[in-house]
Design a protein around this motif. Structure first.
Motif, PDB file in Angstrom:
ATOM      1  N   MET A   4      45.357  79.080  24.324  1.00  0.00           N
ATOM      2  CA  MET A   4      45.755  77.635  24.531  1.00  0.00           C
ATOM      3  C   MET A   4      45.284  77.118  25.976  1.00  0.00           C
ATOM      4  SD  MET A   4      47.586  77.435  21.982  1.00  0.00           S
ATOM      5  CE  MET A   4      48.579  75.963  22.366  1.00  0.00           C
ATOM      6  N   VAL A   5      44.763  75.810  25.836  1.00  0.00           N
ATOM      7  CA  VAL A   5      44.432  75.020  27.190  1.00  0.00           C
ATOM      8  C   VAL A   5      45.479  75.341  27.824  1.00  0.00           C
ATOM      9  CG1 VAL A   5      43.827  72.934  28.086  1.00  0.00           C
ATOM     10  CG2 VAL A   5      42.979  73.619  25.706  1.00  0.00           C
ATOM     11  N   LEU A   6      44.970  75.988  29.345  1.00  0.00           N
ATOM     12  CA  LEU A   6      46.053  75.805  30.528  1.00  0.00           C
ATOM     13  C   LEU A   6      46.404  74.509  30.935  1.00  0.00           C
ATOM     14  CD1 LEU A   6      44.833  78.967  32.541  1.00  0.00           C
ATOM     15  CD2 LEU A   6      46.652  78.757  30.928  1.00  0.00           C
ATOM     16  N   GLY A   7      47.495  74.106  31.355  1.00  0.00           N
ATOM     17  CA  GLY A   7      47.786  72.883  31.883  1.00  0.00           C
ATOM     18  C   GLY A   7      47.837  73.150  33.405  1.00  0.00           C
ATOM     19  N   ARG A   8      48.087  74.272  33.969  1.00  0.00           N
ATOM     20  CA  ARG A   8      48.249  74.464  35.261  1.00  0.00           C
ATOM     21  C   ARG A   8      47.491  75.385  35.810  1.00  0.00           C
ATOM     22  NH1 ARG A   8      51.650  70.794  37.849  1.00  0.00           N
ATOM     23  NH2 ARG A   8      53.116  69.691  36.620  1.00  0.00           N
ATOM     24  N   CYS A   9      47.063  75.369  37.017  1.00  0.00           N
ATOM     25  CA  CYS A   9      46.211  76.294  37.638  1.00  0.00           C
ATOM     26  C   CYS A   9      46.846  77.566  37.890  1.00  0.00           C
ATOM     27  CB  CYS A   9      45.610  75.835  39.195  1.00  0.00           C
ATOM     28  SG  CYS A   9      44.670  76.996  40.113  1.00  0.00           S
ATOM     29  N   PRO A  10      46.413  78.771  37.485  1.00  0.00           N
ATOM     30  CA  PRO A  10      47.102  80.010  38.005  1.00  0.00           C
ATOM     31  C   PRO A  10      47.282  80.520  39.107  1.00  0.00           C
ATOM     32  CG  PRO A  10      45.070  80.479  36.667  1.00  0.00           C
ATOM     33  CD  PRO A  10      45.348  78.943  36.785  1.00  0.00           C
ATOM     34  N   ILE A  11      46.376  80.052  39.958  1.00  0.00           N
ATOM     35  CA  ILE A  11      46.334  80.459  41.599  1.00  0.00           C
ATOM     36  C   ILE A  11      47.496  79.217  42.361  1.00  0.00           C
ATOM     37  CG2 ILE A  11      45.227  80.407  43.556  1.00  0.00           C
ATOM     38  CD1 ILE A  11      44.408  82.299  41.248  1.00  0.00           C
ATOM     39  N   CYS A  12      47.528  77.771  42.320  1.00  0.00           N
ATOM     40  CA  CYS A  12      48.267  76.988  43.028  1.00  0.00           C
ATOM     41  C   CYS A  12      49.275  76.099  42.285  1.00  0.00           C
ATOM     42  CB  CYS A  12      47.172  76.032  43.864  1.00  0.00           C
ATOM     43  SG  CYS A  12      46.260  74.835  42.886  1.00  0.00           S
ATOM     44  N   SER A  13      49.198  76.047  40.951  1.00  0.00           N
ATOM     45  CA  SER A  13      49.906  75.368  39.927  1.00  0.00           C
ATOM     46  C   SER A  13      49.685  74.005  39.933  1.00  0.00           C
ATOM     47  CB  SER A  13      51.532  75.551  40.413  1.00  0.00           C
ATOM     48  OG  SER A  13      51.851  76.937  40.228  1.00  0.00           O
ATOM     49  N   ARG A  20      34.965  69.724  29.700  1.00  0.00           N
ATOM     50  CA  ARG A  20      34.071  70.087  28.545  1.00  0.00           C
ATOM     51  C   ARG A  20      34.576  69.977  27.182  1.00  0.00           C
ATOM     52  NH1 ARG A  20      28.784  70.235  27.081  1.00  0.00           N
ATOM     53  NH2 ARG A  20      28.097  72.002  25.746  1.00  0.00           N
ATOM     54  N   LEU A  21      34.282  69.366  26.234  1.00  0.00           N
ATOM     55  CA  LEU A  21      34.729  69.450  24.666  1.00  0.00           C
ATOM     56  C   LEU A  21      33.607  69.963  24.036  1.00  0.00           C
ATOM     57  CD1 LEU A  21      36.723  66.176  24.656  1.00  0.00           C
ATOM     58  CD2 LEU A  21      37.627  68.316  24.868  1.00  0.00           C
ATOM     59  N   GLN A  22      33.718  70.731  22.948  1.00  0.00           N
ATOM     60  CA  GLN A  22      32.697  71.136  22.195  1.00  0.00           C
ATOM     61  C   GLN A  22      33.180  71.356  20.524  1.00  0.00           C
ATOM     62  OE1 GLN A  22      30.085  74.209  23.393  1.00  0.00           O
ATOM     63  NE2 GLN A  22      29.766  75.163  21.486  1.00  0.00           N
ATOM     64  N   CYS A  23      32.146  70.995  19.766  1.00  0.00           N
ATOM     65  CA  CYS A  23      32.673  70.908  18.376  1.00  0.00           C
ATOM     66  C   CYS A  23      32.073  72.258  17.907  1.00  0.00           C
ATOM     67  CB  CYS A  23      31.861  69.842  17.655  1.00  0.00           C
ATOM     68  SG  CYS A  23      31.750  69.979  15.599  1.00  0.00           S
ATOM     69  N   ASP A  24      33.125  73.242  17.343  1.00  0.00           N
ATOM     70  CA  ASP A  24      32.812  74.271  16.718  1.00  0.00           C
ATOM     71  C   ASP A  24      31.838  74.325  15.659  1.00  0.00           C
ATOM     72  OD1 ASP A  24      34.374  75.789  18.502  1.00  0.00           O
ATOM     73  OD2 ASP A  24      36.068  75.954  16.926  1.00  0.00           O
ATOM     74  N   HIS A  25      31.697  73.170  14.656  1.00  0.00           N
ATOM     75  CA  HIS A  25      30.960  73.211  13.574  1.00  0.00           C
ATOM     76  C   HIS A  25      29.448  72.833  14.036  1.00  0.00           C
ATOM     77  CE1 HIS A  25      29.650  72.470   9.467  1.00  0.00           C
ATOM     78  NE2 HIS A  25      29.265  71.270   9.837  1.00  0.00           N
ATOM     79  N   CYS A  26      29.084  71.680  14.726  1.00  0.00           N
ATOM     80  CA  CYS A  26      27.776  71.701  15.150  1.00  0.00           C
ATOM     81  C   CYS A  26      27.425  71.774  16.367  1.00  0.00           C
ATOM     82  CB  CYS A  26      27.368  69.981  14.718  1.00  0.00           C
ATOM     83  SG  CYS A  26      28.409  68.877  15.907  1.00  0.00           S
ATOM     84  N   LYS A  27      28.336  72.333  17.266  1.00  0.00           N
ATOM     85  CA  LYS A  27      28.135  72.760  18.593  1.00  0.00           C
ATOM     86  C   LYS A  27      28.012  71.478  19.727  1.00  0.00           C
ATOM     87  CE  LYS A  27      28.749  76.867  17.526  1.00  0.00           C
ATOM     88  NZ  LYS A  27      29.898  77.099  17.264  1.00  0.00           N
ATOM     89  N   THR A  28      28.171  70.095  19.299  1.00  0.00           N
ATOM     90  CA  THR A  28      27.914  69.207  20.013  1.00  0.00           C
ATOM     91  C   THR A  28      28.880  69.421  21.079  1.00  0.00           C
ATOM     92  OG1 THR A  28      27.383  67.607  18.081  1.00  0.00           O
ATOM     93  CG2 THR A  28      28.298  66.597  20.287  1.00  0.00           C
ATOM     94  N   PHE A  34      38.776  64.700  31.323  1.00  0.00           N
ATOM     95  CA  PHE A  34      39.614  64.467  30.362  1.00  0.00           C
ATOM     96  C   PHE A  34      40.893  64.933  30.705  1.00  0.00           C
ATOM     97  CE2 PHE A  34      35.651  65.451  28.328  1.00  0.00           C
ATOM     98  CZ  PHE A  34      35.166  64.398  27.675  1.00  0.00           C
ATOM     99  N   GLU A  35      41.811  63.873  30.591  1.00  0.00           N
ATOM    100  CA  GLU A  35      43.310  64.195  30.810  1.00  0.00           C
ATOM    101  C   GLU A  35      43.916  64.773  29.950  1.00  0.00           C
ATOM    102  OE1 GLU A  35      45.114  63.286  33.947  1.00  0.00           O
ATOM    103  OE2 GLU A  35      43.300  62.541  34.425  1.00  0.00           O
ATOM    104  N   LEU A  36      45.088  65.858  30.160  1.00  0.00           N
ATOM    105  CA  LEU A  36      45.753  66.492  29.156  1.00  0.00           C
ATOM    106  C   LEU A  36      47.106  65.639  28.924  1.00  0.00           C
ATOM    107  CD1 LEU A  36      45.506  70.364  30.528  1.00  0.00           C
ATOM    108  CD2 LEU A  36      44.328  69.160  28.620  1.00  0.00           C
TER     109      LEU A  36
END
Length: 123
Positions: A4-13, A20-28, A34-36
């Motif tokens: 799962m995407v982490l929403g908070r930093c594990p060090i400072c919260s 970066r976003l990547q397509c699993d199919h074509c690797k684009t 990007f905001e969560l």
């Protein structure tokens, strides 16, 4: 195991951003900042609570059963989720009335017997 995407930093919260976003199919790949969504910033416990809340259509009794917790704990968890999503939690009229009664008691404006009667709704 699904990651799962982490929403908070594990060090400072602090809130994290996706860069970066990547397509699993074509690797684009797309680089950027990007905001969560709001729900990504909830803790795992809060996400579980929201899931149980939705599953039970907000029925507090069913939520109590599913999670094995009391009514006040359900309310507290719900208030924490509401605040984590960026909304303010307004006390109910009953909670405000109880607070007023207790404040009057602490200021000596009511005796303990009078306060007890008012808290029980006996006026």
């Amino acid at each position: 195991m699904k990651k799962m995407v982490l929403g908070r930093c594990p060090i400072c919260s602090s809130k994290l951003k996706v860069v970066r976003l990547q397509c699993d199919h074509c690797k684009t790949g797309i680089d950027g900042s990007f905001e969560l969504d709001k729900f990504s910033y909830l803790t795992e416990e809060q996400k579980e609570f929201v899931e149980i809340f939705v599953k039970n259509r907000g029925n507090i009794k069913e939520i109590e059963k599913d999670l094995g917790i009391s009514y006040p704990t359900v309310r507290r968890n719900l208030d924490q989720v509401i605040e984590a999503l960026g909304y303010s939690v307004k006390p109910t009229e009953e909670e405000v009335n109880k607070k007023d009664i207790l404040e009057k008691l602490s200021l000596g404006e009511l005796t303990s017997e009078e306060a007890l009667k008012q808290l029980k709704g006996e006026s």
